[in-house]
Design an enzyme around this catalytic site. Structure first.
Site, PDB file in Angstrom:
ATOM      1  N   ASP A 168      24.034  11.439  -5.831  1.00 55.81           N
ATOM      2  CA  ASP A 168      24.139  12.891  -5.702  1.00 55.81           C
ATOM      3  C   ASP A 168      22.877  13.504  -5.112  1.00 55.81           C
ATOM      4  O   ASP A 168      22.940  14.492  -4.379  1.00 55.81           O
ATOM      5  CB  ASP A 168      24.432  13.526  -7.067  1.00 55.81           C
ATOM      6  CG  ASP A 168      25.852  13.244  -7.541  1.00 55.81           C
ATOM      7  OD1 ASP A 168      26.698  12.899  -6.678  1.00 55.81           O
ATOM      8  OD2 ASP A 168      26.112  13.346  -8.746  1.00 55.81           O
ATOM      9  N   CYS A 169      21.724  12.932  -5.461  1.00 50.89           N
ATOM     10  CA  CYS A 169      20.470  13.494  -4.938  1.00 50.89           C
ATOM     11  C   CYS A 169      20.008  12.823  -3.657  1.00 50.89           C
ATOM     12  O   CYS A 169      19.108  13.328  -2.975  1.00 50.89           O
ATOM     13  CB  CYS A 169      19.377  13.433  -6.017  1.00 50.89           C
ATOM     14  SG  CYS A 169      19.215  11.836  -6.820  1.00 50.89           S
ATOM     15  N   TYR A 170      20.605  11.689  -3.315  1.00 53.00           N
ATOM     16  CA  TYR A 170      20.301  10.995  -2.064  1.00 53.00           C
ATOM     17  C   TYR A 170      21.619  10.668  -1.357  1.00 53.00           C
ATOM     18  O   TYR A 170      22.113   9.536  -1.412  1.00 53.00           O
ATOM     19  CB  TYR A 170      19.502   9.714  -2.325  1.00 53.00           C
ATOM     20  CG  TYR A 170      18.117   9.953  -2.878  1.00 53.00           C
ATOM     21  CD1 TYR A 170      17.095  10.403  -2.056  1.00 53.00           C
ATOM     22  CD2 TYR A 170      17.833   9.726  -4.223  1.00 53.00           C
ATOM     23  CE1 TYR A 170      15.815  10.623  -2.549  1.00 53.00           C
ATOM     24  CE2 TYR A 170      16.564   9.948  -4.729  1.00 53.00           C
ATOM     25  CZ  TYR A 170      15.560  10.396  -3.885  1.00 53.00           C
ATOM     26  OH  TYR A 170      14.300  10.624  -4.378  1.00 53.00           O
TER      27      TYR A 170
END
Length: 389
Positions: free
Chosen positions: A132-134
């Site tokens: 989700d963050c990458y």
């Protein structure tokens, strides 16, 4: 007699007396240990030799959208990516991978490091773990040393305090980390430069410790820790120098400040890539014992002759040979004269010591007090035991 602070004060005023280790040895022959100790403030040592247990930390900087790199290649050379999202470690002996699965050994991590230091562009190909963050899955670009955040050498094992002499008693050529060894004792190869080598001039590591400032690849580096395979308990001669592989150091330094003249990728036929690296260590003359140790000559240093034709961890030896004999170009084994040659560049080793001397005399390089000594009680633990499940 002196402290490092007092020596640094003289360096800052460009009044320090600095000799290379070869100059010091000649001076001791001329005036003796006691007078030389009063006269000289710093002795510079140097080596330029293959150091394959080296590598570089690289931080690429984040992409948009961000990527968490989990596989990466620099000009086809695999780099380790199992820590920060865009942090990489490229080892000097990591070899190029090709699409057909054949390994092309002529180019490797040492060449990538040299090219980046020289300002050349390097192609990056990366595969990411999507989170989700990458969210990014792949990334390709071209980098130089100017377009990345951090680029520094972190070398787990450099500056072997002595090493071996390789020979081949078998009936076929062998291709080793010492280079080609010809059959039937056709040649002998040694890697340590002998009496000019840094740690042979400080045999008990009384002057070199964690935090010692050094010449590393044409820039300033530091001793970070003991090196891997650090074995200071090796048997020693009466002059305290070891008879074989002994102490090692882990080194660190900013590669963006280095010079490719002193950092060169290399390749050993049918073995793989490596890195030729120039390292210089300044030795402060704190007392007469420093001069006594630095006065050691090649005839006072020995190395074991090891037969690589026996494929075992502990190989048979043909005894010990002095570095004076090795540097003569011929040694004798069982009555046979054998050509000997260095893997280290003796010329460039001397040039490292001279360059470091110039830095100190110009007042641009001062000495550091070690923050902690290097342990001198380490044993060498092999992995000989086998467990079958």
């Amino acid at each position: 007699m002196r402290t490092i602070a007092e020596i640094n004060e003289k360096i800052s005023r460009q009044r320090a007396v600095v000799l290379t280790t070869e100059e010091l040895k000649a001076r001791v022959v001329e005036i003796g240990v006691t007078k030389a100790a009063k006269e000289v403030d710093v002795v510079t040592t140097g080596t330029f030799e293959p150091m394959e247990s080296s590598g570089a930390i690289i931080n690429l900087g984040h992409t948009d959208p961000p990527i968490k790199i989990r596989r990466c290649w620099l000009d086809g050379v695999p780099a380790y990516s199992g820590f920060g999202a865009v942090d990489l470690y490229v080892g000097a002996s990591s070899a190029v991978e090709t699409t057909d699965g054949e390994e092309v050994r002529e180019r490797g991590g040492g060449h990538i490091i040299e090219d980046l230091i020289a300002g050349k562009p390097i192609h990056v190909k990366a595969q990411g773990q999507v989170t989700d963050c990458y969210p990014r899955a792949t990334f390709e670009t071209t980098i130089t040393s100017e377009t990345i955040n951090q680029f520094y050498l972190f070398n787990p094992r450099n500056l072997y305090q002595n090493f071996i002499v390789g020979v081949n008693g078998g009936d076929r050529p062998l291709f080793t980390y010492l280079g080609p060894l010809q059959p039937r004792l056709g040649n002998a190869v040694y890697s340590n430069p002998g009496a000019i080598s840094p740690l042979l001039n400080d045999p008990d590591l009384q002057l070199v410790g964690i935090g010692t400032r050094i010449f590393l690849g044409g820039g300033i580096g530091y001793v970070a820790w003991e090196g891997t395979q650090h074995f200071p308990l090796q048997k020693r001669l009466a002059n305290r120098t070891p008879i074989g592989p002994s102490a090692t150091l882990a080194l660190i330094g900013d590669a963006k400040q280095m010079d490719a003249h002193w950092v060169r990728g290399c390749y050993f036929k049918s073995y793989g890539p490596s890195l030729m690296l120039g390292v210089g260590v300044p030795l402060p003359v704190l007392n007469e014992l420093v001069i006594e140790h630095c006065a050691v000559q090649d005839q006072d240093l020995v190395a074991p002759i090891v037969d690589f034709s026996i494929p075992r961890r502990v190989r048979p030896t043909f005894g010990l040979v002095s570095y004076a004999q090795l540097k003569s170009g011929r040694i004798t084994i069982e009555g046979k004269a054998i050509r000997s040659a260095p893997l280290a560049s003796l010329f460039f080793s001397r040039q490292v010591a001279l360059e470091l001397k110039k830095w100190i005399e110009a007042g641009t390089f001062t000495l550091t007090e070690p923050v902690s000594p290097i342990p001198m009680e380490r044993s060498f633990l092999p992995q000989d035991r086998r467990t079958d499940f």
